[in-house]
Design a protein around this motif. Sequence first.
Motif, mmCIF file in Angstrom:
data_model
loop_
_atom_site.group_PDB
_atom_site.id
_atom_site.type_symbol
_atom_site.label_atom_id
_atom_site.label_comp_id
_atom_site.label_asym_id
_atom_site.label_seq_id
_atom_site.Cartn_x
_atom_site.Cartn_y
_atom_site.Cartn_z
ATOM 1 N N ASN A 165 -8.845 13.412 -7.595
ATOM 2 C CA ASN A 165 -8.901 14.469 -6.591
ATOM 3 C C ASN A 165 -7.523 15.133 -6.516
ATOM 4 O OD1 ASN A 165 -11.600 14.691 -5.042
ATOM 5 N ND2 ASN A 165 -11.319 12.481 -5.233
ATOM 6 N N GLN A 166 -7.194 15.748 -5.382
ATOM 7 C CA GLN A 166 -5.907 16.439 -5.228
ATOM 8 C C GLN A 166 -5.147 15.872 -4.031
ATOM 9 O OE1 GLN A 166 -6.763 20.702 -5.168
ATOM 10 N NE2 GLN A 166 -8.387 20.406 -6.664
ATOM 11 N N LEU A 167 -5.243 14.566 -3.848
ATOM 12 C CA LEU A 167 -4.673 13.902 -2.685
ATOM 13 C C LEU A 167 -3.193 13.595 -2.870
ATOM 14 C CD1 LEU A 167 -7.690 11.496 -2.199
ATOM 15 C CD2 LEU A 167 -7.101 13.401 -0.686
ATOM 16 N N THR A 168 -2.430 13.706 -1.780
ATOM 17 C CA THR A 168 -1.015 13.349 -1.778
ATOM 18 C C THR A 168 -0.834 12.104 -0.917
ATOM 19 O OG1 THR A 168 -0.511 14.709 0.145
ATOM 20 C CG2 THR A 168 -0.391 15.780 -2.021
ATOM 21 N N GLU A 173 -2.785 8.199 5.732
ATOM 22 C CA GLU A 173 -3.018 8.377 7.168
ATOM 23 C C GLU A 173 -4.507 8.523 7.469
ATOM 24 O OE1 GLU A 173 -0.746 11.849 7.804
ATOM 25 O OE2 GLU A 173 1.192 10.835 7.725
ATOM 26 N N CYS A 174 -5.330 8.517 6.427
ATOM 27 C CA CYS A 174 -6.770 8.748 6.613
ATOM 28 C C CYS A 174 -7.557 7.788 5.740
ATOM 29 C CB CYS A 174 -7.106 10.205 6.254
ATOM 30 S SG CYS A 174 -8.865 10.629 6.382
ATOM 31 N N PRO A 193 4.007 5.995 2.121
ATOM 32 C CA PRO A 193 4.886 6.197 3.285
ATOM 33 C C PRO A 193 5.055 4.931 4.112
ATOM 34 C CG PRO A 193 3.161 7.882 3.164
ATOM 35 C CD PRO A 193 2.805 6.818 2.181
ATOM 36 N N LYS A 194 6.221 4.814 4.740
ATOM 37 C CA LYS A 194 6.447 3.709 5.672
ATOM 38 C C LYS A 194 5.777 4.035 6.995
ATOM 39 C CE LYS A 194 10.756 2.361 3.500
ATOM 40 N NZ LYS A 194 12.218 2.318 3.591
ATOM 41 N N ASP A 214 8.707 4.680 -7.846
ATOM 42 C CA ASP A 214 9.060 3.283 -7.617
ATOM 43 C C ASP A 214 7.795 2.510 -7.283
ATOM 44 O OD1 ASP A 214 10.463 0.976 -7.353
ATOM 45 O OD2 ASP A 214 11.726 1.644 -5.681
ATOM 46 N N LEU A 215 7.874 1.184 -7.392
ATOM 47 C CA LEU A 215 6.750 0.352 -6.996
ATOM 48 C C LEU A 215 6.612 0.379 -5.479
ATOM 49 C CD1 LEU A 215 7.283 -2.806 -9.220
ATOM 50 C CD2 LEU A 215 5.515 -1.084 -9.484
ATOM 51 N N PRO A 216 5.402 0.579 -4.971
ATOM 52 C CA PRO A 216 5.231 0.549 -3.514
ATOM 53 C C PRO A 216 5.344 -0.884 -3.005
ATOM 54 C CG PRO A 216 3.106 0.767 -4.594
ATOM 55 C CD PRO A 216 4.137 0.841 -5.679
ATOM 56 N N GLY A 217 5.941 -1.059 -1.856
ATOM 57 C CA GLY A 217 5.980 -2.388 -1.248
ATOM 58 C C GLY A 217 4.627 -2.723 -0.635
ATOM 59 N N CYS A 218 4.485 -3.963 -0.172
ATOM 60 C CA CYS A 218 3.194 -4.416 0.364
ATOM 61 C C CYS A 218 3.237 -4.661 1.869
ATOM 62 C CB CYS A 218 2.753 -5.692 -0.346
ATOM 63 S SG CYS A 218 2.492 -5.486 -2.106
ATOM 64 N N ARG A 219 4.194 -4.042 2.564
ATOM 65 C CA ARG A 219 4.303 -4.313 3.991
ATOM 66 C C ARG A 219 3.070 -3.843 4.759
ATOM 67 N NH1 ARG A 219 9.023 -3.727 1.736
ATOM 68 N NH2 ARG A 219 10.680 -5.219 2.248
ATOM 69 N N ALA A 220 2.404 -2.806 4.269
ATOM 70 C CA ALA A 220 1.199 -2.309 4.951
ATOM 71 C C ALA A 220 -0.060 -3.016 4.473
ATOM 72 C CB ALA A 220 1.056 -0.806 4.739
ATOM 73 N N PHE A 221 0.011 -3.728 3.345
ATOM 74 C CA PHE A 221 -1.161 -4.470 2.834
ATOM 75 C C PHE A 221 -0.712 -5.837 2.343
ATOM 76 C CE2 PHE A 221 0.289 -1.402 -0.318
ATOM 77 C CZ PHE A 221 0.001 -0.169 0.242
#
Length: 284
Positions: A165-168, A173-174, A193-194, A214-221
Amino acid sequence: WHSSIEYFSINNLIQLGNVVSSRFDYSDTSMKALALNKVLVTDLFFSQDDIYNIFANMNIEALTIADSELIHMVCPSSDSPFRYVNFAKNDLTDLLFQNCDKLIQLETFILKRNKFESLSKVSFMTSHMKSLRYLDVSSNLLRNSGAEKRCQWTDSLSELDLSSNQLTESVFECLPVRISKLDLQNNQIASVPKGIAELQSLKELNLASNRLADLPGCRAFAGLEILNVERNLILTPSADFLESCPSVKELQAGQNPFKCSCELQDFLRLERWSGGKLSGWPEA
């Protein structure tokens, strides 16, 4: 219609016109699944609902209308027995099933290769689908701007395919909070995003073919087990990734423009010490 046939499939169907309204008796039928592929409509001068109502109110568990330039489908007039619906490769838009509360048994919904644009409207479409587990809206025209933060997904959703798709990065947030498998490959995501809502149930995340540096961290998951970041723009993965992602069992990071540096050496030493989570190293 009242026969012993349970599974009926038609390929390359041509509708020649002369469509008239007809009332169907759906009781005491044996049909469980109907599949129509490549329907060609040659005459558009008829009431569209005369056709849509026939399909929407079928007393069957599985309905496929694919590759048929379908532009709309009405909401069933009563609680539907549909468990599986496949509308792939059509011309459906954000108007589909808005404010429809009759698809309460639907578990699998495939909408890939259509013309959906608004992620928030897709989320509202699912909000009444209390049994929905798997949703595929890949290869559409989906965007999620900052103004579209208000999303309302069904709580039952566990697998979501938003690839191609064209998602950023605002997509984070959704998202449905109880999702366990999320496919976001081939979009335009530059970072995770943090401060986003925590996705505690997320086990598998595919971010391949995006714009990550960069590699995303896993603080949200915190429970993430499989992460795919292949074909991004990662030069030197940060060493603290492994500390923030203790549950990750497999990291797929091939085909990135890795640059030999002290940071990369540190990352590889940590990776080997942690038990070899890096899939396909060094070949990929």
